[in-house]
Motif scaffolding. Structure first.
Motif, PDB file in Angstrom:
ATOM      1  N   ASP A  26       1.041  -0.906  -0.148  1.00 63.59           N
ATOM      2  CA  ASP A  26      -0.089  -0.224  -0.385  1.00 63.59           C
ATOM      3  C   ASP A  26       0.819   1.377  -0.083  1.00 63.59           C
ATOM      4  N   GLU A  27       1.869   1.207   0.558  1.00 57.31           N
ATOM      5  CA  GLU A  27       2.434   2.311   1.231  1.00 57.31           C
ATOM      6  C   GLU A  27       3.732   2.841  -0.138  1.00 57.31           C
ATOM      7  N   ALA A  28       3.298   2.117  -1.443  1.00 56.71           N
ATOM      8  CA  ALA A  28       4.853   2.099  -2.496  1.00 56.71           C
ATOM      9  C   ALA A  28       4.493   2.514  -3.242  1.00 56.71           C
ATOM     10  N   GLY A  29       4.830   3.697  -4.227  1.00 56.73           N
ATOM     11  CA  GLY A  29       4.002   3.655  -6.032  1.00 56.73           C
ATOM     12  C   GLY A  29       4.486   2.715  -6.799  1.00 56.73           C
ATOM     13  N   ALA A  30       4.502   2.964  -7.617  1.00 60.23           N
ATOM     14  CA  ALA A  30       4.960   2.499  -9.474  1.00 60.23           C
ATOM     15  C   ALA A  30       6.204   2.466  -9.492  1.00 60.23           C
ATOM     16  N   GLY A  31       6.705   3.232  -9.053  1.00 61.66           N
ATOM     17  CA  GLY A  31       8.561   3.614  -8.708  1.00 61.66           C
ATOM     18  C   GLY A  31       9.520   2.603  -8.401  1.00 61.66           C
ATOM     19  N   GLN A  32       8.796   1.714  -7.355  1.00 70.84           N
ATOM     20  CA  GLN A  32       9.575   0.779  -6.939  1.00 70.84           C
ATOM     21  C   GLN A  32       9.910  -0.444  -7.928  1.00 70.84           C
ATOM     22  N   LEU A  33       8.686  -0.323  -8.474  1.00 69.20           N
ATOM     23  CA  LEU A  33       8.306  -1.154  -9.812  1.00 69.20           C
ATOM     24  C   LEU A  33       9.135  -1.469 -10.721  1.00 69.20           C
ATOM     25  N   LEU A  34       9.496  -0.111 -11.799  1.00 69.11           N
ATOM     26  CA  LEU A  34      10.568   0.052 -12.564  1.00 69.11           C
ATOM     27  C   LEU A  34      12.337   0.003 -12.393  1.00 69.11           C
ATOM     28  N   LYS A  35      11.859  -0.033 -10.817  1.00 67.11           N
ATOM     29  CA  LYS A  35      13.678  -0.107 -10.912  1.00 67.11           C
ATOM     30  C   LYS A  35      13.657  -1.508 -10.921  1.00 67.11           C
ATOM     31  N   ARG A  36      12.613  -2.210 -10.051  1.00 68.61           N
ATOM     32  CA  ARG A  36      12.048  -3.860  -9.474  1.00 68.61           C
ATOM     33  C   ARG A  36      12.740  -4.620 -10.808  1.00 68.61           C
ATOM     34  N   HIS A  37      12.255  -4.153 -11.932  1.00 72.59           N
ATOM     35  CA  HIS A  37      12.124  -4.965 -12.902  1.00 72.59           C
ATOM     36  C   HIS A  37      12.149  -3.469 -14.199  1.00 72.59           C
ATOM     37  N   SER A  38      13.600  -3.588 -13.738  1.00 72.13           N
ATOM     38  CA  SER A  38      13.945  -2.505 -15.316  1.00 72.13           C
ATOM     39  C   SER A  38      13.749  -3.354 -16.589  1.00 72.13           C
ATOM     40  N   GLU A  39      13.993  -4.831 -16.656  1.00 70.64           N
ATOM     41  CA  GLU A  39      14.433  -5.110 -17.555  1.00 70.64           C
ATOM     42  C   GLU A  39      12.924  -5.465 -18.687  1.00 70.64           C
ATOM     43  N   LEU A  40      12.107  -5.114 -18.151  1.00 70.17           N
ATOM     44  CA  LEU A  40      10.679  -4.647 -18.380  1.00 70.17           C
ATOM     45  C   LEU A  40      10.435  -3.882 -19.066  1.00 70.17           C
ATOM     46  N   VAL A  41      10.729  -2.357 -19.112  1.00 72.54           N
ATOM     47  CA  VAL A  41      10.355  -0.933 -19.435  1.00 72.54           C
ATOM     48  C   VAL A  41      11.425  -0.721 -20.197  1.00 72.54           C
ATOM     49  N   ALA A  42      10.600   0.052 -20.959  1.00 72.34           N
ATOM     50  CA  ALA A  42      10.926   1.025 -22.153  1.00 72.34           C
ATOM     51  C   ALA A  42      10.959   2.068 -21.539  1.00 72.34           C
ATOM     52  N   SER A  43      11.507   3.431 -22.103  1.00 65.04           N
ATOM     53  CA  SER A  43      10.998   4.572 -21.083  1.00 65.04           C
ATOM     54  C   SER A  43      10.612   5.855 -23.103  1.00 65.04           C
ATOM     55  N   VAL A  44      10.203   6.766 -22.999  1.00 64.52           N
ATOM     56  CA  VAL A  44       9.643   7.725 -23.438  1.00 64.52           C
ATOM     57  C   VAL A  44      10.207   8.878 -22.900  1.00 64.52           C
ATOM     58  N   PRO A  45      11.493   9.887 -23.748  1.00 70.85           N
ATOM     59  CA  PRO A  45      11.992  10.734 -23.013  1.00 70.85           C
ATOM     60  C   PRO A  45      10.306  12.269 -22.294  1.00 70.85           C
ATOM     61  N   PHE A  46      10.542  12.623 -21.973  1.00 73.41           N
ATOM     62  CA  PHE A  46      10.032  13.986 -21.107  1.00 73.41           C
ATOM     63  C   PHE A  46      10.123  14.530 -20.248  1.00 73.41           C
ATOM     64  N   PRO A  47      10.741  15.344 -20.331  1.00 72.94           N
ATOM     65  CA  PRO A  47      11.678  16.507 -19.503  1.00 72.94           C
ATOM     66  C   PRO A  47      11.351  16.608 -18.311  1.00 72.94           C
TER      67      PRO A  47
END
Length: 196
Positions: free
Chosen positions: A156-177
């Motif tokens: 409950d206390e965690a945001g999605a950012g935690q998943l992005l770090k833990r599963h970095s191999e699943l993540v593609a990115s779009v630049p959005f400065p």
């Protein structure tokens, strides 16, 4: 198109007043974010998760084709709000082809950016597509149907950012400065208005 969950449950403690109701370009941040989500969703479901300011926010959503989900556990954290949004989606439809999470205090998010997240998923085959700014991956972020179970397992206390770090191999990115521009303090709000 993916469904969209707009997280608007927080109490804005650092700001000292509801950030959802701050005005920018003649609209509240919440109304602006909701309209952006509706345009990007192109008929797919949009769920707005409320919490601390539930009753104060309802007039800003009046007349919009969104589902409002009040999260009684909003104080627990972003994970609780995300799971509340997922539950509301499932009540209304079978799970969509994906879900995009967004916040109401990133005023430079556009429908085109949200659609680009889903398009990048199709192009790369990556299960998660996040925005890249300030040397991090963050929201808005798209989760394909195969990655949605990860959201359900969030504490409950965690945001999605935690998943992005833990599963970095699943993540593609779009630049959005401009994703780095959010509104947590009066100084940030003043800077946002100065940049209008």
């Amino acid at each position: 198109m993916p469904a969209i969950i707009l997280l608007a449950a927080g109490a804005s403690t650092r700001l000292g007043r509801p950030k959802q109701l701050l005005r920018y370009h003649g609209q509240t941040l919440l109304r602006r974010a909701a309209e952006t989500a509706i345009a990007a969703a192109a008929g797919a479901a949009v769920v707005v998760v409320t919490g601390a300011q539930h009753h104060a926010l309802l007039p800003e959503l009046a007349g919009l084709p969104v589902t409002v989900a009040h999260c009684p556990a909003w104080k627990q954290g972003m994970g609780a709000s995300i799971k509340c949004g997922l539950a509301a989606l499932e009540k209304h439809q079978a799970l969509p082809e994906g879900i995009t999470l967004m916040l109401c205090d990133q005023p430079h998010v556009t429908p085109a950016l949200l659609q680009q997240l889903a398009a990048t998923h199709v192009a790369t085959g990556r299960a998660i597509v996040a925005c890249a700014y300030a040397s991090v991956h963050g929201v808005p972020v798209f989760f394909s149907a195969s990655a949605v179970p990860l959201l359900r397992q969030l504490p409950d206390e965690a945001g999605a950012g935690q998943l992005l770090k833990r599963h970095s191999e699943l993540v593609a990115s779009v630049p959005f400065p401009q994703g780095a521009i959010d509104v947590d303090t009066e100084a940030q709000y003043a800077a946002l208005l100065a940049g209008e």
